[in-house]
Write a protein that holds these residues in place. Sequence first.
Motif, PDB file in Angstrom:
ATOM      1  N   ILE A 104      37.014  33.637  32.858  1.00 26.98           N
ATOM      2  CA  ILE A 104      37.433  35.037  32.895  1.00 26.98           C
ATOM      3  C   ILE A 104      36.239  35.942  33.204  1.00 26.98           C
ATOM      4  CG2 ILE A 104      38.295  36.931  31.451  1.00 26.98           C
ATOM      5  CD1 ILE A 104      40.024  34.753  30.033  1.00 26.98           C
ATOM      6  N   ASP A 105      35.104  35.643  32.590  1.00 31.09           N
ATOM      7  CA  ASP A 105      33.905  36.428  32.851  1.00 31.09           C
ATOM      8  C   ASP A 105      33.456  36.273  34.295  1.00 31.09           C
ATOM      9  OD1 ASP A 105      31.567  38.031  31.872  1.00 31.09           O
ATOM     10  OD2 ASP A 105      30.484  36.218  32.452  1.00 31.09           O
ATOM     11  N   LYS A 106      33.645  35.088  34.848  1.00 35.15           N
ATOM     12  CA  LYS A 106      33.205  34.812  36.220  1.00 35.15           C
ATOM     13  C   LYS A 106      34.034  35.588  37.240  1.00 35.15           C
ATOM     14  CE  LYS A 106      31.821  30.823  39.039  1.00 35.15           C
ATOM     15  NZ  LYS A 106      30.382  30.927  38.752  1.00 35.15           N
ATOM     16  N   ILE A 107      35.340  35.658  37.059  1.00 37.44           N
ATOM     17  CA  ILE A 107      36.187  36.351  38.034  1.00 37.44           C
ATOM     18  C   ILE A 107      36.162  37.862  37.826  1.00 37.44           C
ATOM     19  CG2 ILE A 107      37.690  34.361  38.364  1.00 37.44           C
ATOM     20  CD1 ILE A 107      39.760  35.700  36.584  1.00 37.44           C
ATOM     21  N   GLY A 108      35.855  38.312  36.607  1.00 37.87           N
ATOM     22  CA  GLY A 108      35.674  39.727  36.345  1.00 37.87           C
ATOM     23  C   GLY A 108      36.961  40.529  36.302  1.00 37.87           C
ATOM     24  N   TYR A 109      36.788  41.850  36.187  1.00 38.85           N
ATOM     25  CA  TYR A 109      37.893  42.805  36.088  1.00 38.85           C
ATOM     26  C   TYR A 109      37.784  43.794  37.238  1.00 38.85           C
ATOM     27  CZ  TYR A 109      38.435  40.958  31.366  1.00 38.85           C
ATOM     28  OH  TYR A 109      38.625  40.131  30.298  1.00 38.85           O
ATOM     29  N   THR A 110      38.857  43.976  37.979  1.00 41.10           N
ATOM     30  CA  THR A 110      38.855  44.890  39.113  1.00 41.10           C
ATOM     31  C   THR A 110      40.114  45.747  39.080  1.00 41.10           C
ATOM     32  OG1 THR A 110      40.070  43.445  40.646  1.00 41.10           O
ATOM     33  CG2 THR A 110      37.690  43.096  40.461  1.00 41.10           C
ATOM     34  N   THR A 111      40.237  46.615  40.092  1.00 37.32           N
ATOM     35  CA  THR A 111      41.431  47.460  40.194  1.00 37.32           C
ATOM     36  C   THR A 111      42.304  47.013  41.359  1.00 37.32           C
ATOM     37  OG1 THR A 111      40.145  49.053  41.482  1.00 37.32           O
ATOM     38  CG2 THR A 111      40.344  49.456  39.117  1.00 37.32           C
ATOM     39  N   TYR A 112      42.209  45.763  41.725  1.00 38.90           N
ATOM     40  CA  TYR A 112      43.104  45.214  42.750  1.00 38.90           C
ATOM     41  C   TYR A 112      43.443  43.779  42.359  1.00 38.90           C
ATOM     42  CZ  TYR A 112      38.794  43.009  44.392  1.00 38.90           C
ATOM     43  OH  TYR A 112      37.625  42.289  44.465  1.00 38.90           O
ATOM     44  N   ASP A 113      44.641  43.341  42.716  1.00 40.15           N
ATOM     45  CA  ASP A 113      45.074  41.990  42.382  1.00 40.15           C
ATOM     46  C   ASP A 113      44.596  40.994  43.426  1.00 40.15           C
ATOM     47  OD1 ASP A 113      46.425  42.056  39.904  1.00 40.15           O
ATOM     48  OD2 ASP A 113      48.167  43.010  40.834  1.00 40.15           O
ATOM     49  N   ALA A 114      44.319  39.787  42.985  1.00 41.32           N
ATOM     50  CA  ALA A 114      43.889  38.718  43.885  1.00 41.32           C
ATOM     51  C   ALA A 114      44.382  37.396  43.323  1.00 41.32           C
ATOM     52  CB  ALA A 114      42.373  38.712  44.034  1.00 41.32           C
ATOM     53  N   LEU A 115      44.467  36.403  44.198  1.00 45.01           N
ATOM     54  CA  LEU A 115      44.864  35.060  43.778  1.00 45.01           C
ATOM     55  C   LEU A 115      43.607  34.226  43.608  1.00 45.01           C
ATOM     56  CD1 LEU A 115      47.342  33.203  43.245  1.00 45.01           C
ATOM     57  CD2 LEU A 115      47.147  32.470  45.634  1.00 45.01           C
ATOM     58  N   ASN A 116      43.308  33.823  42.374  1.00 42.03           N
ATOM     59  CA  ASN A 116      42.128  33.016  42.086  1.00 42.03           C
ATOM     60  C   ASN A 116      42.443  31.536  42.290  1.00 42.03           C
ATOM     61  OD1 ASN A 116      40.230  35.130  40.861  1.00 42.03           O
ATOM     62  ND2 ASN A 116      42.096  35.422  39.676  1.00 42.03           N
ATOM     63  N   GLU A 117      41.478  30.818  42.817  1.00 40.27           N
ATOM     64  CA  GLU A 117      41.677  29.402  43.105  1.00 40.27           C
ATOM     65  C   GLU A 117      41.599  28.570  41.826  1.00 40.27           C
ATOM     66  OE1 GLU A 117      42.536  28.114  45.955  1.00 40.27           O
ATOM     67  OE2 GLU A 117      42.451  30.037  47.010  1.00 40.27           O
ATOM     68  N   MET A 118      42.554  27.666  41.673  1.00 38.84           N
ATOM     69  CA  MET A 118      42.538  26.751  40.539  1.00 38.84           C
ATOM     70  C   MET A 118      41.255  25.923  40.539  1.00 38.84           C
ATOM     71  SD  MET A 118      43.805  25.379  37.837  1.00 38.84           S
ATOM     72  CE  MET A 118      45.552  25.750  37.677  1.00 38.84           C
ATOM     73  N   GLU A 119      40.723  25.641  41.732  1.00 38.24           N
ATOM     74  CA  GLU A 119      39.485  24.853  41.821  1.00 38.24           C
ATOM     75  C   GLU A 119      38.327  25.558  41.125  1.00 38.24           C
ATOM     76  OE1 GLU A 119      42.165  23.606  45.117  1.00 38.24           O
ATOM     77  OE2 GLU A 119      41.453  25.533  44.362  1.00 38.24           O
ATOM     78  N   LEU A 120      38.328  26.890  41.159  1.00 39.25           N
ATOM     79  CA  LEU A 120      37.251  27.626  40.502  1.00 39.25           C
ATOM     80  C   LEU A 120      37.346  27.453  38.993  1.00 39.25           C
ATOM     81  CD1 LEU A 120      34.864  29.557  40.547  1.00 39.25           C
ATOM     82  CD2 LEU A 120      36.496  31.473  40.607  1.00 39.25           C
ATOM     83  N   LEU A 121      38.547  27.557  38.449  1.00 38.93           N
ATOM     84  CA  LEU A 121      38.733  27.328  37.014  1.00 38.93           C
ATOM     85  C   LEU A 121      38.279  25.924  36.645  1.00 38.93           C
ATOM     86  CD1 LEU A 121      39.784  27.854  34.154  1.00 38.93           C
ATOM     87  CD2 LEU A 121      42.096  27.310  34.985  1.00 38.93           C
TER      88      LEU A 121
END
Length: 595
Positions: A333-350
């Motif tokens: 969660i800390d790595k992907i951060g908080y923004t004001t736009y939605d995005a699709l995060n890759e499962m590979e990153l998790l």
Amino acid sequence: MEENKKSTAAAPVGGEKKEERKSFVEQIIEKDLAEGKNHGRLQTRFPPEPNGYLHIGHAKAIAMDFGAAKKYGGICNLRFDDTNPVKEDTEYFESIESDIRWLGYEWANIYYASDYFQELWDFAVWLIRQGRAYVDEQSAEEIARQKGTTTQPGTNSPYRDRPVEENLRLFELMNSGKAQPGTYVLRAKIDMAHPNMLFRDPLLYRVMNIPHIRTGNKWNAYPMYDFTHGQSDYLEGVTHSLCTLEFVEHRPLYDLFVTWMKEYKGDTEDIEDNRPRQTEFNKLNLSYTLMSKRNLLALVNEHLVSGWDDPRMPTICGFRRRGYSPESIVKFIDKIGYTTYDALNEMELLESVVRDDLNSRATRVSAVLNPVKVVITNYPEGKTELLTAINNPENEAEGTHTVEFGRELWIERDDFMKEAEKKFMRLAPGKEVRLKNAYIIKCDEEHPYDEDADGNVTAIYCTYDPESRSGLPGSNRKIKGKTLHWVGCHDAVKAEVRLYDRLWKVENPRDELAAIREAQQCDAVTAMKQIINPDCLQVLSECYVEPFAAKMKPGQYLQFQRIGYFMADPDTTDQHPVFNKTVGLKDTWAKKARN
């Protein structure tokens, strides 16, 4: 919307520390505190609806709500949004508390939206008396049509101007148990031509006639979310109401209702400096993941998964059972951060974050998932010897344990080839390999293996070099072969191993599900069955683990050497160990997806 602003500190020079990266939410909090808003207090809340188990998307909100309060010396309360008795269950209340604690957070107080039912009712009566609310008898369909569109204003309800006393009488009827659901609603009187359609006389109360898990039969009319949320924040003293982006359009209504509540309470403090402030951030969206509680509940009810904690589910308890650590989820969660736009995060990153985290904390053990027997012909029959295995090379303090070496061993079937390719560096006729923590062995050339009538190898014959044991001078002898893991046949413990993969075979199951339902006019379950990955679970029942591994319990992180990270499942018993694969040592999914 603007992208989240990040710290742009220069690269550290000498012993200087790199400036801490702060999310835009933290920047807002710091500014409010510096300006003395809410008398310099910080109070947040995590307000889950107790209608299902928490998923990893909730973990992002939890990390912000609790994390910000801890970082800036404030408090965070847990408040259950229990305004819909149709879907609520004690099981969900308990699971939510358990999941928050597992993630490493603790609340200052527990509250419930139902704590404020009387206060909200009295506030609604005040609004009626003020001419700001009225009881409407139209059907839901009529009200929806009457609201207009984004380009056309709505039209007033025929009941909008009914007398105050009649509204009060009908409002009491709504809660009497004598009114049928759908016959009456209480609406705020705002502006049917407002460009924000949420302002077009929103619903405040509806009739349900259903007992509540906490208040019993006291209430038959229940407040709506928008009417409950902001007022609950105000009554609790929340200073920062942190939520996801779908509530951006709700914020003006949130502010209006809070303003009305302050007026109702006779609160004369400057509203700009003393009120809860709503701030929105992006949801946590993951590829190959569906996080709608409604759809997750359908998966459970239709037995498409084993339960809410099925390791294929994106629930926090599912990740826990699979073997994720709470620290790895928070790090992601800390790595992907908080923004004001939605995005699709890759499962590979998790999975990459989980892999790195478990590398530092997992105990190394030996397990063979697809076994074939090795017989060391020059090793004395009946003899065994104790060898030392390091528990965690990343942390010497975790010590060692012993493994027993003997004449017969199990190795992975893939570690042997009858006719070796040039680049095959494992066991084959005439080839040498090192056994982890043990000896160098060489496969016989004259009689290298036995096989059955179908050509399957049933036993491999080798000799060992007695001087090559790990720790002896001969162990430095260089060979071309790789180091293989093994389990002694004489003390191996048979185990069940469950290999998990993506539950869905499409990258964006939410959109795919919607497309299938629209095209086929089918229900969600029918659509889901079409995109479930048929290879999402493989159960191996003929595996072997070393005795040390067989004693491990759920919650203890393991690395099956050369295979991946695993954890004992709650189904495990002393007689029948069961292990779940958490994640592999390398990312193999990306390559498989490309093919």
